[in-house]
Design a protein around this motif. Structure first.
Motif, mmCIF file in Angstrom:
data_model
loop_
_atom_site.group_PDB
_atom_site.id
_atom_site.type_symbol
_atom_site.label_atom_id
_atom_site.label_comp_id
_atom_site.label_asym_id
_atom_site.label_seq_id
_atom_site.Cartn_x
_atom_site.Cartn_y
_atom_site.Cartn_z
ATOM 1 N N ARG A 127 51.322 33.519 35.516
ATOM 2 C CA ARG A 127 52.422 32.602 35.197
ATOM 3 C C ARG A 127 53.608 32.800 36.133
ATOM 4 N N TYR A 128 53.912 34.039 36.468
ATOM 5 C CA TYR A 128 55.043 34.284 37.349
ATOM 6 C C TYR A 128 54.862 33.540 38.669
ATOM 7 N N PHE A 129 53.692 33.660 39.269
ATOM 8 C CA PHE A 129 53.502 33.037 40.575
ATOM 9 C C PHE A 129 53.325 31.527 40.462
ATOM 10 N N ALA A 130 52.846 31.047 39.343
ATOM 11 C CA ALA A 130 52.848 29.594 39.126
ATOM 12 C C ALA A 130 54.280 29.081 39.019
ATOM 13 N N HIS A 131 55.145 29.825 38.327
ATOM 14 C CA HIS A 131 56.557 29.439 38.219
ATOM 15 C C HIS A 131 57.245 29.499 39.581
ATOM 16 N N LEU A 132 56.894 30.514 40.384
ATOM 17 C CA LEU A 132 57.491 30.626 41.721
ATOM 18 C C LEU A 132 57.092 29.428 42.579
ATOM 19 N N HIS A 133 55.847 29.022 42.486
ATOM 20 C CA HIS A 133 55.383 27.832 43.207
ATOM 21 C C HIS A 133 56.207 26.609 42.803
ATOM 22 N N GLU A 134 56.413 26.441 41.518
ATOM 23 C CA GLU A 134 57.200 25.314 41.013
ATOM 24 C C GLU A 134 58.647 25.397 41.482
ATOM 25 N N LEU A 135 59.217 26.593 41.475
ATOM 26 C CA LEU A 135 60.599 26.789 41.923
ATOM 27 C C LEU A 135 60.750 26.342 43.378
ATOM 28 N N LEU A 136 59.793 26.730 44.218
ATOM 29 C CA LEU A 136 59.885 26.408 45.641
ATOM 30 C C LEU A 136 59.799 24.910 45.895
ATOM 31 N N GLU A 137 59.145 24.189 45.018
ATOM 32 C CA GLU A 137 58.932 22.763 45.246
ATOM 33 C C GLU A 137 59.898 21.867 44.481
ATOM 34 N N CYS A 138 60.772 22.456 43.658
ATOM 35 C CA CYS A 138 61.610 21.625 42.791
ATOM 36 C C CYS A 138 62.791 20.991 43.521
ATOM 37 N N GLY A 139 63.160 21.521 44.685
ATOM 38 C CA GLY A 139 64.219 20.917 45.471
ATOM 39 C C GLY A 139 65.628 21.179 44.992
ATOM 40 N N LEU A 140 65.828 22.159 44.115
ATOM 41 C CA LEU A 140 67.155 22.395 43.549
ATOM 42 C C LEU A 140 67.909 23.536 44.220
ATOM 43 N N PHE A 141 67.211 24.491 44.801
ATOM 44 C CA PHE A 141 67.841 25.756 45.152
ATOM 45 C C PHE A 141 67.822 26.007 46.663
ATOM 46 N N ASP A 142 68.786 26.814 47.104
ATOM 47 C CA ASP A 142 68.897 27.189 48.508
ATOM 48 C C ASP A 142 68.073 28.423 48.845
ATOM 49 N N ALA A 143 67.862 29.294 47.873
ATOM 50 C CA ALA A 143 67.134 30.541 48.102
ATOM 51 C C ALA A 143 66.478 30.974 46.805
ATOM 52 N N VAL A 144 65.471 31.816 46.928
ATOM 53 C CA VAL A 144 64.841 32.452 45.770
ATOM 54 C C VAL A 144 65.363 33.877 45.682
ATOM 55 N N GLY A 145 65.878 34.239 44.531
ATOM 56 C CA GLY A 145 66.392 35.587 44.334
ATOM 57 C C GLY A 145 65.289 36.567 44.000
ATOM 58 N N HIS A 146 65.325 37.720 44.649
ATOM 59 C CA HIS A 146 64.410 38.850 44.385
ATOM 60 C C HIS A 146 63.010 38.393 43.964
ATOM 61 N N ALA A 147 62.365 37.572 44.803
ATOM 62 C CA ALA A 147 61.025 37.077 44.485
ATOM 63 C C ALA A 147 60.020 38.208 44.335
ATOM 64 N N ASP A 148 60.274 39.329 45.005
ATOM 65 C CA ASP A 148 59.329 40.451 45.003
ATOM 66 C C ASP A 148 59.777 41.600 44.104
ATOM 67 N N THR A 149 60.604 41.302 43.110
ATOM 68 C CA THR A 149 61.048 42.349 42.188
ATOM 69 C C THR A 149 59.894 42.979 41.422
ATOM 70 N N LEU A 150 58.757 42.277 41.350
ATOM 71 C CA LEU A 150 57.595 42.820 40.645
ATOM 72 C C LEU A 150 57.096 44.116 41.274
ATOM 73 N N LEU A 151 57.484 44.384 42.516
ATOM 74 C CA LEU A 151 57.058 45.611 43.177
ATOM 75 C C LEU A 151 57.571 46.865 42.479
ATOM 76 N N ARG A 152 58.478 46.695 41.553
ATOM 77 C CA ARG A 152 58.909 47.852 40.752
ATOM 78 C C ARG A 152 57.772 48.379 39.885
ATOM 79 N N ALA A 153 56.763 47.529 39.615
ATOM 80 C CA ALA A 153 55.710 47.957 38.689
ATOM 81 C C ALA A 153 54.319 47.490 39.085
ATOM 82 N N VAL A 154 54.210 46.691 40.137
ATOM 83 C CA VAL A 154 52.924 46.115 40.531
ATOM 84 C C VAL A 154 52.607 46.576 41.951
ATOM 85 N N PRO A 155 51.370 47.006 42.226
ATOM 86 C CA PRO A 155 51.033 47.445 43.591
ATOM 87 C C PRO A 155 51.307 46.362 44.621
ATOM 88 N N GLU A 156 51.744 46.783 45.806
ATOM 89 C CA GLU A 156 52.140 45.815 46.826
ATOM 90 C C GLU A 156 50.984 44.934 47.267
#
Length: 284
Positions: free
Chosen positions: A133-162
């Motif tokens: 779900r996280y990466f599906a939401h990220l895909h949607e965020l990138l295509e929604c046309g609302l934002f200039d940047a994505v904040g800390h897209a890789d924050t999952l690295l705190r708990a998920v292998p790179e």
């Protein structure tokens, strides 16, 4: 130094007034500061601005701009939350307020039959349902046309292998350049805890994000990069930005950008030297 991600007491879980953040940023050597408190949202009202506070928030930023003119450039931003179905609400805020910079971030993921998952709940991040779900939401965020940047897209690295994060992120990397959305190099990863591999124990002092493995692929795909301390305390104004750039420069990073009036301004890394070299600004 540029710091394009910072918070004040308006975010509720952060401390410090706008004035205190600005003064600390000046002391830290920041020349361009974007204040990006958490925007109003339909979820978790205790950790963000309320709509009734927005006028006062922007008035505080304007007072600081006038008071510290000539010492620092201060820009108006918000960090928006992205979830499915939230686009109309976020678009309404963007239509009502003139911003310099709009960050889109994912802090919450809805899972069937479970409490709302938050990205700081580290033991929950590695589950397949969460990652799907996280990466599906990220895909949607990138295509929604609302934002200039994505904040800390890789924050999952705190708990998920790179390698797992990289495998899931790779199909999305061309979308950053295609849709003109910058990838944030978030320096707070240098200050935050991580889960020890194969454990639920949190440890400090381990590099987690941004991803050094993903960066060269983003550069090759033509992505732009913003950078920010993600300070939630004036004591962290500008924190980690210079060490982060020193670490990422050998990987091929040559420039970063900031946004003013929702327009991207690119700057070479030489701008961040103690005596910045004169360079041209590319405004898109």
């Amino acid at each position: 130094m540029i710091d394009s991600h910072s918070h004040t007491f308006y975010s509720k879980h952060a401390v410090g007034t706008v004035d205190e953040l600005v003064r600390a940023s000046i002391a830290a050597g920041v020349k361009i500061l974007t204040i990006t408190d958490h925007a109003p949202f339909t979820v978790d009202r205790d950790n963000r601005l309320l709509e009734s506070e927005l006028d006062r928030y922007f008035a505080d930023i304007e007072r600081a701009r006038q008071a510290y003119q000539g010492q620092i450039r201060i820009l108006r931003g918000l960090e928006f939350d992205h979830m499915p179905g939230a686009q109309a609400y976020n678009r309404g805020l963007l239509d009502r307020y003139d911003l310099d910079f709009a960050i889109g971030s994912i802090h919450y993921v809805e899972l069937p039959g479970e409490p709302l998952a938050k990205v700081w709940e580290l033991p929950r991040l590695a589950g397949k349902a969460f990652l799907d779900r996280y990466f599906a939401h990220l895909h949607e965020l990138l295509e929604c046309g609302l934002f200039d940047a994505v904040g800390h897209a890789d924050t999952l690295l705190r708990a998920v292998p790179e390698d797992e994060v990289q495998r899931r992120m790779e199909p999305l990397l061309p979308l950053f350049a295609r849709h003109g959305v910058a990838y944030e190099l978030n320096a707070s990863g240098l200050r935050k805890s991580s889960l020890a591999p194969g454990s639920s124990t949190e440890v400090q002092g381990v590099w987690n994000y941004p991803s050094r493995g993903i960066l060269p692929q983003l550069i090759a795909s033509g992505a732009a990069f913003t950078i920010g301390s993600d300070a939630h305390d004036p004591a962290d104004a500008g924190a980690g930005i210079r060490p982060l750039l020193d670490e990422l420069r050998p990987l091929g990073l040559e420039r970063v950008c900031y946004f003013e009036g929702r327009r991207r301004i690119d700057l070479p890394l030489d701008f961040f030297n103690p005596a910045p070299a004169t360079g041209t600004r590319t405004v898109l």
